[in-house]
Enzyme design. Sequence first.
Site, PDB file in Angstrom:
ATOM      1  N   ASP A  54       0.635  -1.283   0.080  1.00 22.78           N
ATOM      2  CA  ASP A  54      -0.132   0.015   0.310  1.00 22.78           C
ATOM      3  C   ASP A  54       0.942   0.893   0.012  1.00 22.78           C
ATOM      4  O   ASP A  54       1.926   0.859   0.419  1.00 22.78           O
ATOM      5  CB  ASP A  54      -1.058   0.361   1.485  1.00 22.78           C
ATOM      6  CG  ASP A  54      -1.685   0.965   1.600  1.00 22.78           C
ATOM      7  OD1 ASP A  54      -2.068   1.466   0.505  1.00 22.78           O
ATOM      8  OD2 ASP A  54      -1.378   1.635   2.581  1.00 22.78           O
ATOM      9  N   ASP A  56      -0.164   4.556   1.233  1.00 23.95           N
ATOM     10  CA  ASP A  56      -0.411   6.442   2.113  1.00 23.95           C
ATOM     11  C   ASP A  56      -0.460   5.271   3.486  1.00 23.95           C
ATOM     12  O   ASP A  56      -0.813   4.598   3.850  1.00 23.95           O
ATOM     13  CB  ASP A  56      -2.041   6.422   2.053  1.00 23.95           C
ATOM     14  CG  ASP A  56      -1.378   7.598   0.964  1.00 23.95           C
ATOM     15  OD1 ASP A  56      -1.143   9.189   1.031  1.00 23.95           O
ATOM     16  OD2 ASP A  56      -2.126   6.993  -0.331  1.00 23.95           O
ATOM     17  N   ASP A 248      -1.503  -0.373   5.641  1.00 26.45           N
ATOM     18  CA  ASP A 248      -2.267   0.048   7.544  1.00 26.45           C
ATOM     19  C   ASP A 248      -4.413   0.459   7.175  1.00 26.45           C
ATOM     20  O   ASP A 248      -4.479   0.497   8.483  1.00 26.45           O
ATOM     21  CB  ASP A 248      -1.584   1.519   7.482  1.00 26.45           C
ATOM     22  CG  ASP A 248      -2.241   2.519   6.367  1.00 26.45           C
ATOM     23  OD1 ASP A 248      -2.385   1.828   5.652  1.00 26.45           O
ATOM     24  OD2 ASP A 248      -2.865   3.473   7.088  1.00 26.45           O
TER      25      ASP A 248
HETATM   26 MG   LIG Z   1      -3.398   3.305   2.871  1.00 31.31          MG
END
Ligand SMILES: [Mg+2]
Length: 341
Positions: A54, A56, A248
């Site tokens: 991922d 961000d 996340d």
């Molecule tokens: Mg993310």
Amino acid sequence: MTTSSNRENAKMDSGSSDEDSTDNSRASICPSAICSFDQIVASAQNKKIVLFLDYDGTLSPIVNDPEKAFMSPEMRATVKNVAKHFPTAIVSGRSRDKVFDFVKLTEIYYAGSHGMDILASTADSDSTTKETREAKLFQPASEFLTMITEVSKSLIEVTKAIKGATVENNKFCVSVHYRNVDKKNWKLVAQVVNNVLQDFPSLKVSSGRKVLEVRPTINWDKGKAVEFLLHSLGFDDSENVLPIYIGDDKTDEDAFKVLRERKNGCGILVSHVPKKTEAFFRLKDPSEVMILLPLMLNIFAVVLLIMPSQLEIDFVISLNNCHVGDGISQFLGETEGAINF
Ligand SMILES: [Mg+2]
């Protein structure tokens, strides 16, 4: 087709935000990926690793201005390095163009818009012309392009009176950021988003880290994108391939779940607090991603090829003294026991 009547409305976090909430139902068996690295090493024996990342909150810190979520030069160099040894893909909610502008690496694959915009040809050395690259695009939500543009304009209009709210058009989905909105107005953001979506019954909304994600109701997510990439890149063979996904956010759970259900693959959640997750392991923040990726390089790309047994033992011994960061040391007692993936 999902309609507005059965579609989930936007739900805002009240008090405990998504990024702050805790749930110990699975967190108790979600140890540090670094302190448990011996388990990952054992599972990777004789397998080719395929890495999914991922962006961000995983490669870059979460910042107040999403336009400034830059990754550090060190992280870029690290990702560039791992991509030399493992097929590597970025899977992001951002538009593919935007995440490429952040990452700026041509060695890797990109899946933008939560996996709804996949370009799997960038890493092909022969595919250097734009025409060739575009021919290999996979965009399962292409029919929604006009609708997304339209809903994006509507969302900009209805949120412009709410100080701090910003709308990001990610091509096949839209993000409504409320990180900078006064907490007393969070419900108002959800309300205006839900009102707009009444006119778009084939769109749905979910919540992320201080963001509402508006996207088509099609059966496609980051998990599907991972499956698609594994298949289209020729890494479907679960006997000889170990996919590792690091992310996340809630949208990354779809990918963790796919890997868990395949019984082949390793999901790693990036979170500074325990959360309910389908991942097997956890890292505290991007700084620990920066620790894990070089570890993978050292162990998988070099050690296993040279003298696996002794160096692996040495590494496992070193893990017994693992004290990397406060967020990891608290899990030292949780690395016991096998986790099958
Ligand atoms: Mg993310």
